[in-house]
Design an enzyme around this catalytic site. Sequence first.
Site, PDB file in Angstrom:
ATOM      1  N   ASP A 164       0.401  -0.679  -0.204  1.00  0.00           N
ATOM      2  CA  ASP A 164       0.085  -0.127  -0.315  1.00  0.00           C
ATOM      3  C   ASP A 164       1.067   1.046   0.408  1.00  0.00           C
ATOM      4  O   ASP A 164       2.125   1.267   0.376  1.00  0.00           O
ATOM      5  CB  ASP A 164      -1.212  -0.015   0.946  1.00  0.00           C
ATOM      6  CG  ASP A 164      -2.227   0.906   1.235  1.00  0.00           C
ATOM      7  OD1 ASP A 164      -2.390   1.091   0.438  1.00  0.00           O
ATOM      8  OD2 ASP A 164      -1.509   2.201   2.135  1.00  0.00           O
ATOM      9  N   ASP A 182      -2.549   9.573  -9.839  1.00  0.00           N
ATOM     10  CA  ASP A 182      -3.086   8.493 -11.033  1.00  0.00           C
ATOM     11  C   ASP A 182      -1.347   8.837 -11.583  1.00  0.00           C
ATOM     12  O   ASP A 182      -0.882   7.339 -11.664  1.00  0.00           O
ATOM     13  CB  ASP A 182      -3.578   9.292 -12.100  1.00  0.00           C
ATOM     14  CG  ASP A 182      -5.481   9.093 -11.997  1.00  0.00           C
ATOM     15  OD1 ASP A 182      -5.637   8.027 -10.593  1.00  0.00           O
ATOM     16  OD2 ASP A 182      -6.298   9.629 -12.759  1.00  0.00           O
ATOM     17  N   GLU A 207      -5.109   2.623  -3.967  1.00  0.00           N
ATOM     18  CA  GLU A 207      -3.347   2.640  -3.773  1.00  0.00           C
ATOM     19  C   GLU A 207      -2.908   1.112  -3.137  1.00  0.00           C
ATOM     20  O   GLU A 207      -1.948   0.611  -2.957  1.00  0.00           O
ATOM     21  CB  GLU A 207      -2.836   3.929  -2.961  1.00  0.00           C
ATOM     22  CG  GLU A 207      -3.331   3.703  -1.554  1.00  0.00           C
ATOM     23  CD  GLU A 207      -4.809   4.465  -0.867  1.00  0.00           C
ATOM     24  OE1 GLU A 207      -5.053   3.941  -0.032  1.00  0.00           O
ATOM     25  OE2 GLU A 207      -5.727   4.247  -1.526  1.00  0.00           O
TER      26      GLU A 207
END
Length: 523
Positions: free
Chosen positions: A383, A400, A427
């Site tokens: 993550d 992004d 994410e």
Amino acid sequence: MPNRHHDVHHAPGITLKRLPLRKAAVCFIGAVWLCLCGLLYLQLDQSRSHDLSLAQVASTNLTRAMAQQAEDTFMKADLVLTSLVDLIQMDGAGPQQLERLQKTFARRVLTLDQLHGILLFDRNGQWVVTSFESLPRGPGVADREYFKFHQQNVTSVAHIGPAIRSRENGEWIIPISKRINDKDGNFQGVLLAGIKMSYFDQFFKSFSLDDKGSMFLGLTDGTLLARRPFVESQIGTSVAQSEIFKNLLPQANSGSAMFTSSIDGVTRMYGYRQLEAYPLVVTAASSIDTILAGWYDTAFRSSIIVALVLVGVGLFGWVFIYQVRVGEQVEKDLRRAQEALELIATHDSLTGLANRRLFERALDIEFGRGARQVSPLSLIMLDIDYFKRYNDTYGHVVGDHCLAEVARALKSCCHRKADLAVRYGGEEFAVLLPDTDIHGAMTIAEQIRRSVIDKNISHSGSPNGYVTVSLGCYSFVPSGRDSMDVFIQRADAALYQAKHSGRNRVASLSTESSVETLMRSDR
């Protein structure tokens, strides 16, 4: 990246091998062309062989008729000479017998159309008596080949010599002669009968022969006596080196063969025969152009028809192949569209990584394979640290871009085809590692962590000042009765532990559910 275990295009099932239709069509059309050309060749070859065989029979029959006629012609002259030699040797040729001999000679010449004349020479080659009314004047015939032959040979057999011009009237004649002896067997002279060359010319013309055909009468030594077409300069020449005299006659006294004439260079089908009673050879031949004239016409018409058929087949084949190519292109475009749809359905459009759908399919495959092979299966969950702050600070477009950069770092560390990198959601990412134990998973996780740091992506909301990730690893050996959800939850628990331990680090969860945390600090 997806491998052969995870690729949607290699889903279990029966795959039928596609028939290469275009190649099959080309091969079929080629086979049709070859068959048509082969059939045309066989038909024309058989037809040609048949025409040559008929010509061979015709030339053989013609030479048989020529041989019979020539033998009869010389035999009749030979019988006349024999009877006259007996008469002369019995009654003599003195002055009192000359008038009677002249009349006898003249009567015999009148009875045989082929005779030019009958002549008697003494031992010095001078005329004694002839079938003509008056004796020729001149040096005599002591220089003639036939006279020298009889001077040197005692034989009573008739001798046929090379063609000569008569010193009586200049006409071409073929001499047949016999020796005259006295009562003691000494040479007394020569009795000669001249066979008209024109007689054989008329005989040759009685046969139907093409313009390039040939008829030949010669001595066995190859000396030409008479020929059709008549060429005066060729009379008396030798053809001993021709195919017939050099190679064929030594093998057989009669036969047929096709070759090019040594006289005029025309290729003909020859029939040849050597006479049994006299040293003579006759040949008859028709030119190949005439023999095969009908065959050439048939071959031309047949070739035109076959060529038109080949063109038709070729045009049809071209249209068919073109349609096949169009169909293949349409199918190829559809396949590309299907692959694009499959890619959209199984991969994340932003990062290019596999999505959860492909991840779940790969898990199912690897669980089964790991159970069969008793090999470990590892999962890394990661993550991005403080990603919400990142989006709030820089905006979603830059966010992004950050996700895409992390995905590149992730893929760069998955070196094996079997490794599967996944965007699990938001994410959060995952890496599935077949045939990898916990130590291998930890190593790769650390490589990923370092790779992200090396990107040096600025993050003002992070204590480090740059983007980092936290990773959790879990590894086990599938047994065949395992739950994919539990597998994911344990890797996620390890990730939770890494985040709780301060982020920017790797943690692992053992199979006994005890947590080991591998701390990584860049400060």
